[in-house]
Write a protein that holds these residues in place. Structure first.
Motif, PDB file in Angstrom:
ATOM      1  N   VAL A 247      29.296  29.148  41.119  1.00  0.00           N
ATOM      2  CA  VAL A 247      30.119  28.629  40.019  1.00  0.00           C
ATOM      3  C   VAL A 247      29.288  27.842  39.009  1.00  0.00           C
ATOM      4  N   LYS A 248      28.106  27.403  39.394  1.00  0.00           N
ATOM      5  CA  LYS A 248      27.235  26.670  38.470  1.00  0.00           C
ATOM      6  C   LYS A 248      26.305  27.606  37.696  1.00  0.00           C
ATOM      7  N   MET A 249      26.349  28.899  37.986  1.00  0.00           N
ATOM      8  CA  MET A 249      25.435  29.854  37.361  1.00  0.00           C
ATOM      9  C   MET A 249      26.013  30.414  36.066  1.00  0.00           C
ATOM     10  N   TYR A 250      25.120  31.014  35.266  1.00  0.00           N
ATOM     11  CA  TYR A 250      25.497  31.721  34.050  1.00  0.00           C
ATOM     12  C   TYR A 250      25.563  33.222  34.349  1.00  0.00           C
ATOM     13  N   PRO A 251      26.287  33.993  33.543  1.00  0.00           N
ATOM     14  CA  PRO A 251      26.452  35.428  33.838  1.00  0.00           C
ATOM     15  C   PRO A 251      25.140  36.185  34.027  1.00  0.00           C
ATOM     16  N   HIS A 252      24.099  35.857  33.243  1.00  0.00           N
ATOM     17  CA  HIS A 252      22.846  36.610  33.354  1.00  0.00           C
ATOM     18  C   HIS A 252      22.135  36.344  34.674  1.00  0.00           C
ATOM     19  N   GLU A 253      22.534  35.305  35.401  1.00  0.00           N
ATOM     20  CA  GLU A 253      21.912  35.001  36.680  1.00  0.00           C
ATOM     21  C   GLU A 253      22.543  35.771  37.839  1.00  0.00           C
ATOM     22  N   LEU A 254      23.586  36.526  37.566  1.00  0.00           N
ATOM     23  CA  LEU A 254      24.314  37.242  38.605  1.00  0.00           C
ATOM     24  C   LEU A 254      24.017  38.732  38.548  1.00  0.00           C
ATOM     25  N   SER A 255      24.140  39.389  39.683  1.00  0.00           N
ATOM     26  CA  SER A 255      23.989  40.843  39.728  1.00  0.00           C
ATOM     27  C   SER A 255      25.243  41.502  39.157  1.00  0.00           C
ATOM     28  N   GLY A 256      25.186  42.834  38.973  1.00  0.00           N
ATOM     29  CA  GLY A 256      26.326  43.548  38.416  1.00  0.00           C
ATOM     30  C   GLY A 256      27.570  43.413  39.272  1.00  0.00           C
ATOM     31  N   GLY A 257      27.404  43.537  40.594  1.00  0.00           N
ATOM     32  CA  GLY A 257      28.546  43.400  41.487  1.00  0.00           C
ATOM     33  C   GLY A 257      29.126  42.005  41.479  1.00  0.00           C
ATOM     34  N   MET A 258      28.245  40.990  41.398  1.00  0.00           N
ATOM     35  CA  MET A 258      28.717  39.605  41.364  1.00  0.00           C
ATOM     36  C   MET A 258      29.478  39.322  40.074  1.00  0.00           C
ATOM     37  N   ARG A 259      28.965  39.856  38.941  1.00  0.00           N
ATOM     38  CA  ARG A 259      29.661  39.659  37.673  1.00  0.00           C
ATOM     39  C   ARG A 259      31.037  40.322  37.711  1.00  0.00           C
ATOM     40  N   GLN A 260      31.113  41.516  38.317  1.00  0.00           N
ATOM     41  CA  GLN A 260      32.404  42.194  38.416  1.00  0.00           C
ATOM     42  C   GLN A 260      33.366  41.383  39.280  1.00  0.00           C
ATOM     43  N   ARG A 261      32.860  40.783  40.356  1.00  0.00           N
ATOM     44  CA  ARG A 261      33.710  39.937  41.203  1.00  0.00           C
ATOM     45  C   ARG A 261      34.184  38.700  40.441  1.00  0.00           C
ATOM     46  N   VAL A 262      33.286  38.134  39.625  1.00  0.00           N
ATOM     47  CA  VAL A 262      33.678  36.977  38.811  1.00  0.00           C
ATOM     48  C   VAL A 262      34.782  37.370  37.841  1.00  0.00           C
ATOM     49  N   MET A 263      34.664  38.575  37.232  1.00  0.00           N
ATOM     50  CA  MET A 263      35.715  39.050  36.336  1.00  0.00           C
ATOM     51  C   MET A 263      37.038  39.188  37.081  1.00  0.00           C
ATOM     52  N   ILE A 264      36.988  39.734  38.291  1.00  0.00           N
ATOM     53  CA  ILE A 264      38.213  39.884  39.079  1.00  0.00           C
ATOM     54  C   ILE A 264      38.779  38.511  39.421  1.00  0.00           C
ATOM     55  N   ALA A 265      37.905  37.562  39.793  1.00  0.00           N
ATOM     56  CA  ALA A 265      38.358  36.207  40.110  1.00  0.00           C
ATOM     57  C   ALA A 265      39.026  35.569  38.899  1.00  0.00           C
ATOM     58  N   MET A 266      38.434  35.761  37.722  1.00  0.00           N
ATOM     59  CA  MET A 266      38.999  35.198  36.499  1.00  0.00           C
ATOM     60  C   MET A 266      40.363  35.809  36.193  1.00  0.00           C
ATOM     61  N   MET A 267      40.461  37.124  36.374  1.00  0.00           N
ATOM     62  CA  MET A 267      41.726  37.794  36.077  1.00  0.00           C
ATOM     63  C   MET A 267      42.805  37.463  37.112  1.00  0.00           C
ATOM     64  N   MET A 268      42.386  37.175  38.350  1.00  0.00           N
ATOM     65  CA  MET A 268      43.367  36.879  39.396  1.00  0.00           C
ATOM     66  C   MET A 268      43.651  35.393  39.520  1.00  0.00           C
ATOM     67  N   ALA A 269      42.999  34.563  38.695  1.00  0.00           N
ATOM     68  CA  ALA A 269      43.155  33.114  38.804  1.00  0.00           C
ATOM     69  C   ALA A 269      44.600  32.682  38.598  1.00  0.00           C
ATOM     70  N   CYS A 270      45.321  33.390  37.731  1.00  0.00           N
ATOM     71  CA  CYS A 270      46.717  33.031  37.440  1.00  0.00           C
ATOM     72  C   CYS A 270      47.706  33.884  38.231  1.00  0.00           C
ATOM     73  N   GLU A 271      47.203  34.668  39.182  1.00  0.00           N
ATOM     74  CA  GLU A 271      48.031  35.501  40.054  1.00  0.00           C
ATOM     75  C   GLU A 271      48.988  36.392  39.266  1.00  0.00           C
ATOM     76  N   PRO A 272      48.457  37.304  38.446  1.00  0.00           N
ATOM     77  CA  PRO A 272      49.321  38.185  37.653  1.00  0.00           C
ATOM     78  C   PRO A 272      50.034  39.199  38.542  1.00  0.00           C
ATOM     79  N   LYS A 273      51.101  39.766  38.008  1.00  0.00           N
ATOM     80  CA  LYS A 273      51.841  40.789  38.742  1.00  0.00           C
ATOM     81  C   LYS A 273      51.285  42.190  38.486  1.00  0.00           C
ATOM     82  N   LEU A 274      50.531  42.343  37.382  1.00  0.00           N
ATOM     83  CA  LEU A 274      49.944  43.643  37.046  1.00  0.00           C
ATOM     84  C   LEU A 274      48.490  43.444  36.655  1.00  0.00           C
TER      85      LEU A 274
END
Length: 572
Positions: free
Chosen positions: A372-399
């Motif tokens: 959580v203290k890192m910047y996007p360029h410090e993460l691998s492709g899979g980690m960045r994709q997981r961060v995107m999923i975490a960001m999108m799921m942070a508010c628990e959307p229905k879709l």
């Protein structure tokens, strides 16, 4: 409440270009049920991403007709013709008034003050009233935009194709996730009161100084000693004689850096070899004298540029007048201290940091406290994709709309991301619209699948129906293009669908797939095929659904012959 989370009916959109309008979607119909994973598949340029962007209101195209509903609530907004006309006229009058006010201002200053002032005030008055009229005419549009901002994130989230371009490179992971949650009011209450945070920010320069001494005692001691020496030289009046002493730092800094590196190395070795009983110093200094000198030089050399730069800076500090030096120090402090205090005040509250760490843990990211203290360029492709999923799921959307979430990821990471999305559906009941080119992913993940071609839906149904009994030649061609390793089905040439997706500028009276279809006839060229239910829940848009029927192998063989005649025999 409706069973369908998302309903798209008769959606037609176009993009305005210099060559005229280009129709990107032609009467798209799509439904996603609650807790369902719906696959959307097709070649590049078929309109999959445009459909998803129109759904969440981020597309730059104009909607001609159709409906997009989320749980029965309309997501598309089309202003009335009269309102649009009022806004256009208001904009023109406002622009003309601004130009008139600029001209009248020059007229007032250079030619006729009285007439210029009159025209200037009149222009401002007319422009202000026109702007207010247009502002109130847009009230419904602003209300809809506010509603869409609430829907995006709270109810519908989207994972974009390339996380590196979707994530902000200037902010850490925790900052970006917390910003989404703050926007939608999902952050927990802060545990640190506001007045305490203000006091912490005010003393943060001293805290920063103390932390620097604690973490880097050698470097901090050297910096403090240099400032003390420079001050003593100026006060004692021997700064001119001391200028040459500054170049001793070329030697002193590498030595101090070498000692610091050796201590860190000895500490690491003591940890690793404590079971043996040997001291770290014996291990490091083991060997010949030449070896020991080479080891000391190798640890000192990286600090040599710092020593050279420091000697030049100290020389300049001794060379310039003491009053000028103090002025630079005071100005630098006055400029730096507010920034340091503000950055400390803007840091996340510990409760919010723990909340973000918990969200990152949910997407199975290892060592979340550090990530959580890192910047996007410090993460691998899979980690960045997981961060995107975490960001999108942070508010628990229905879709959740996932636009090619495994693009450019290796197979192992792809499997992890897909498993994560399936777990989100199973654990939190999130419906997913999965956009991909990979039919293997569709078969593994989805409950239903929709096939798109050239801006239209050409087949839809359950996974079993569409993949086992496809009734649209385009769907059959996509399945035929998948490599196979089954015994007796080896192929020397990988089959393809000849040609490419047509340019959106091209007009078709009939089926848009007919130039690439081996079964195209006059009816296909002249008449658009209707979407027909070939079996319960299975729909296909083709004039030859009855004749294709169970003869999938014949259709695949026809594609091979057609591709050869077309002049594209595939890639070996």
């Amino acid at each position: 409440m409706t069973e369908n989370v998302l309903e798209i009916e008769g959606l037609r959109v176009h993009f305005d270009t210099l060559d005229g309008p280009i129709e990107a979607l032609h009467s798209v119909d799509l439904k996603v049920k609650d807790k369902q994973i719906m696959g959307l598949v097709g070649e590049s340029g078929c309109g999959k991403s445009v459909t998803s962007l129109v759904t969440i209101g981020l597309a730059t195209c104009d909607v001609d007709e159709g409906s997009v509903k989320y749980e029965g609530e309309e997501l598309l907004f089309r202003d009335s013709h009269s309102n649009k006309r009022i806004q256009d006229i208001s904009g023109l009058i406002t622009v003309a008034s601004v130009l008139a006010s600029i001209v009248s201002l020059f007229w007032m200053v250079l030619i006729n003050p009285i007439l210029g002032t009159t025209v200037f005030v009149a222009s401002l008055l007319v422009g202000g009233l026109s702007w207010l009229y247009g502002f109130f005419a847009k009230s419904e549009s602003r209300k809809h935009q506010k509603f869409m901002r609430w829907v995006r994130g709270n109810e519908i989230s989207m994972i974009f194709q390339e996380p590196m371009s979707a994530l902000n490179p200037l902010y850490t992971v925790e900052k970006q996730i917390s910003e989404v949650m703050r926007t939608h009011d999902r952050l927990v209450d802060a545990e640190t009161p506001r007045h305490t945070r203000i006091l912490q920010a005010l003393v943060s320069p001293f805290s920063l100084f103390a932390r620097a001494i604690r973490l880097s005692p050698y470097v901090s001691s050297a910096v403090i000693g240099i400032f003390a020496f420079v001050t003593a030289a100026h006060v004692g009046g021997f700064s001119d004689e001391a200028e040459l002493w500054a170049f001793l730092l070329v030697i002193i800094f590498p030595i101090l850096g070498s000692r610091s590196s050796l201590k860190e190395r000895m500490k690491a070795i003591e940890t690793d070899f404590s079971v043996i009983g040997d001291s770290a110093e014996e291990i490091i200094l083991f060997g010949s004298t030449d070896t020991r000198w080479w080891r000391l030089l190798s640890t000192a050399a990286p600090h040599l540029p710092l020593g050279i730069a420091s000697s030049i800076v100290v020389y300049l500090m001794l060379w310039m007048p003491f009053s000028a030096l103090l002025g630079m120090v005071v100005i630098s402090a006055l400029l730096a201290l507010p920034v340091v205090m503000l950055l400390d005040y803007l840091e996340l509250d510990p409760a919010h940091t723990r909340q973000v760490i918990g969200i990152v843990e949910d997407v199975k990211i290892p060592n979340p406290e550090a990530v959580v203290k890192m910047y996007p360029h410090e993460l691998s492709g899979g980690m960045r994709q997981r961060v995107m999923i975490a960001m999108m799921m942070a508010c628990e959307p229905k879709l959740l709309i996932a636009d090619e979430p495994t693009t450019a990821l290796d197979v192992t990471i792809q499997a992890q991301i897909l498993k994560l999305m399936r777990d989100l559906r199973d654990e939190k009941g999130t419906a997913i619209l999965l956009i991909t080119h990979d039919l293997g992913v569709i078969a593994e993940m989805c409950d239903d699948v929709t096939v798109m071609y050239a801006g239209s839906v050409v087949e839809t149904g359950s996974i079993t129906d569409v993949l086992s009994r496809p009734r649209m030649p385009y769907s059959i061609g996509l399945l035929h293009s998948i490599p196979t390793i089954e015994a007796g089905s080896e192929r020397a040439v990988l089959p393809i669908i000849p040609g490419q997706v047509p340019d959106p500028n091209l007009h078709f009276d009939g089926c848009r797939f007919h130039p690439r279809c081996p079964f195209a006839d006059e009816k296909c060229i002249s008449t658009p095929p209707p979407m027909m239910e070939v079996e319960p829940g299975h729909f296909a848009a083709c004039h030859h659904t009855d004749s294709i029927g169970e003869n999938v192998a014949e259709v695949q063989a026809a594609f091979d012959v057609f591709a050869a005649d077309y002049g594209l025999e595939g890639v070996a």
